[in-house]
Design an enzyme around this catalytic site. Structure first.
Site, PDB file in Angstrom:
ATOM      1  CB  SER A   7      -1.452  -5.194 -23.461  1.00 31.24           C
ATOM      2  OG  SER A   7      -2.492  -4.263 -23.222  1.00 31.24           O
ATOM      3  CG  HIS A  32      -2.642  -6.412 -27.441  1.00 27.75           C
ATOM      4  ND1 HIS A  32      -3.164  -7.364 -28.294  1.00 27.75           N
ATOM      5  CD2 HIS A  32      -3.607  -6.162 -26.520  1.00 27.75           C
ATOM      6  CE1 HIS A  32      -4.397  -7.684 -27.896  1.00 27.75           C
ATOM      7  NE2 HIS A  32      -4.690  -6.961 -26.828  1.00 27.75           N
ATOM      8  CG  ASP A  34      -5.992  -4.189 -24.886  1.00 35.74           C
ATOM      9  OD1 ASP A  34      -6.518  -5.129 -25.505  1.00 35.74           O
ATOM     10  OD2 ASP A  34      -5.009  -4.321 -24.131  1.00 35.74           O
ATOM     11  CG  MET A  36     -11.247  -1.558 -23.425  1.00 34.79           C
ATOM     12  SD  MET A  36     -10.850  -1.687 -21.685  1.00 34.79           S
ATOM     13  CE  MET A  36      -9.547  -2.920 -21.753  1.00 34.79           C
ATOM     14  CG  HIS A  66      -8.289  -7.028 -28.122  1.00 29.66           C
ATOM     15  ND1 HIS A  66      -8.000  -7.446 -26.836  1.00 29.66           N
ATOM     16  CD2 HIS A  66      -9.498  -7.571 -28.425  1.00 29.66           C
ATOM     17  CE1 HIS A  66      -8.990  -8.199 -26.393  1.00 29.66           C
ATOM     18  NE2 HIS A  66      -9.914  -8.284 -27.332  1.00 29.66           N
ATOM     19  CG  MET A  68     -11.940  -5.857 -25.870  1.00 33.30           C
ATOM     20  SD  MET A  68     -10.863  -5.728 -24.433  1.00 33.30           S
ATOM     21  CE  MET A  68      -9.579  -4.688 -25.128  1.00 33.30           C
ATOM     22  CG  MET A 137     -10.652 -12.243 -24.550  1.00 30.00           C
ATOM     23  SD  MET A 137      -9.274 -11.092 -24.667  1.00 30.00           S
ATOM     24  CE  MET A 137      -9.132 -10.512 -22.972  1.00 30.00           C
ATOM     25  N   GLY A 142     -11.778  -6.109 -20.499  1.00 30.33           N
ATOM     26  CA  GLY A 142     -12.184  -4.832 -19.912  1.00 30.33           C
ATOM     27  C   GLY A 142     -11.140  -4.205 -19.006  1.00 30.33           C
ATOM     28  CG  ASP A 175      -5.388  -9.911 -24.317  1.00 33.23           C
ATOM     29  OD1 ASP A 175      -4.708  -9.515 -23.361  1.00 33.23           O
ATOM     30  OD2 ASP A 175      -6.078  -9.162 -25.039  1.00 33.23           O
ATOM     31  N   GLY A 197       0.454  -7.267 -20.618  1.00 28.88           N
ATOM     32  CA  GLY A 197       0.414  -5.856 -20.244  1.00 28.88           C
ATOM     33  C   GLY A 197       1.226  -5.604 -18.994  1.00 28.88           C
TER      34      GLY A 197
HETATM   35  C1  DX5 Z   1      -7.989  -6.934 -21.218  1.00 27.22           C
HETATM   36  C2  DX5 Z   1      -7.074  -6.592 -22.378  1.00 27.22           C
HETATM   37  C3  DX5 Z   1      -5.695  -7.077 -22.209  1.00 27.22           C
HETATM   38  C4  DX5 Z   1      -4.981  -6.506 -21.012  1.00 27.22           C
HETATM   39  C5  DX5 Z   1      -4.018  -7.524 -20.533  1.00 27.22           C
HETATM   40  O1  DX5 Z   1      -9.283  -6.599 -21.521  1.00 27.22           O
HETATM   41  O2  DX5 Z   1      -7.567  -7.122 -23.587  1.00 27.22           O
HETATM   42  O3  DX5 Z   1      -4.920  -6.906 -23.383  1.00 27.22           O
HETATM   43  O4  DX5 Z   1      -4.264  -5.338 -21.293  1.00 27.22           O
HETATM   44  O5  DX5 Z   1      -3.443  -7.031 -19.365  1.00 27.22           O
HETATM   45  P1  DX5 Z   1      -2.618  -7.974 -18.396  1.00 27.22           P
HETATM   46  O6  DX5 Z   1      -1.487  -8.569 -19.171  1.00 27.22           O
HETATM   47  O7  DX5 Z   1      -2.193  -7.033 -17.338  1.00 27.22           O
HETATM   48  O8  DX5 Z   1      -3.567  -9.026 -17.900  1.00 27.22           O
HETATM   49 ZN    ZN Z   2      -6.229  -7.142 -25.417  1.00 24.60          ZN
END
Ligand code: DX5
Ligand code: ZN
Length: 216
Positions: A7, A32, A34, A36, A66, A68, A137, A142, A175, A197
């Protein structure tokens, strides 16, 4: 065979292209991405122009997007045009999830559905024959860097069992809070893609972190 999707939320955005190249060269299977919107989740990350730049720099990568965000169907075309390979939306953001899947497919990309930790897994069972990917998830969406919620392994197993019962075989990705230990639990429960991530990009040696997770 486990696939790893680092991520980029945890990357250094001033060195994004270089860091993505490093993890792909180390064997990461995809990236990945993300998105938001500060509305569906209480944080804002990045959007389609960033994806378009990355895609120009690294055109052969698989982009696991992804969303969100509220109104995923409305924004899917922009992300497909920017280079998304698979677009995943949240079932909680959709009044008509089947229509969102159709809208994503109409853009010529793969379609995935995701669910928050508190959403009953049964809510996505009718969608299993329609998607390429289920993104489970294992933290509240977030923010990166949160602790893995242990319930996720049982939820993955329940979704895998429902897939078997329906005779379908979408990828199951997990994730949030994924490291070697939690990743192994999720793989044992039936996940075949891992999103990570912090474990990748905050590691002293991101390439070694990629190799360790892919070896699970
Ligand atoms: C959270 C994201 C994840 C996030 C994961 O809302 O969807 O993809 O980046 O991060 P880590 O691996 O640090 O939990
Ligand atoms: Zn994600």
């Amino acid at each position: 065979m486990i696939k790893l999707s680092p991520s980029i939320l945890a990357a250094d955005f001033a060195r994004l292209g270089e860091q993505c190249r490093t993890v792909l060269d180390a064997g990461a299977d995809m990236l990945h991405f993300d998105v938001m919107d500060g509305h569906f989740v209480p944080n804002i990350s990045f959007g389609a122009p960033v994806l378009a730049s990355l895609h120009r720099a690294l055109p052969d990568a698989f982009y696991d997007v992804h969303l969100m965000i509220s109104d995923p169907a409305g924004y899917a075309p922009a992300f497909a045009k920017a280079g998304a390979s698979c677009i995943t939306f949240h079932v909680e953001a959709a009044d008509d999830p089947k229509a969102v899947i159709a809208a994503i497919r109409a853009c010529g990309v793969q379609a995935g559905v995701s669910l928050k930790p508190g959403t009953p897994v049964e809510r996505i069972f009718p969608l299993l024959p329609l998607v390429d990917l289920v993104l489970v998830m294992s933290v509240e969406p977030g923010f990166g860097g949160q602790a893995f919620l242990p319930d996720a392994a049982g939820r993955i197993a329940a979704i895998r069992a429902a897939c078997r019962a329906q005779g379908v075989d979408p990828h199951i990705s997990v994730d949030g809070g994924i490291n070697a230990e939690t990743g192994a639990q999720c793989a044992a429960a039936g996940a075949d893609w891992l999103v990570a991530g912090s474990t990748v990009f905050a590691a002293p040696d991101p390439a070694a972190a990629v190799a360790a997770l892919r070896a699970l």
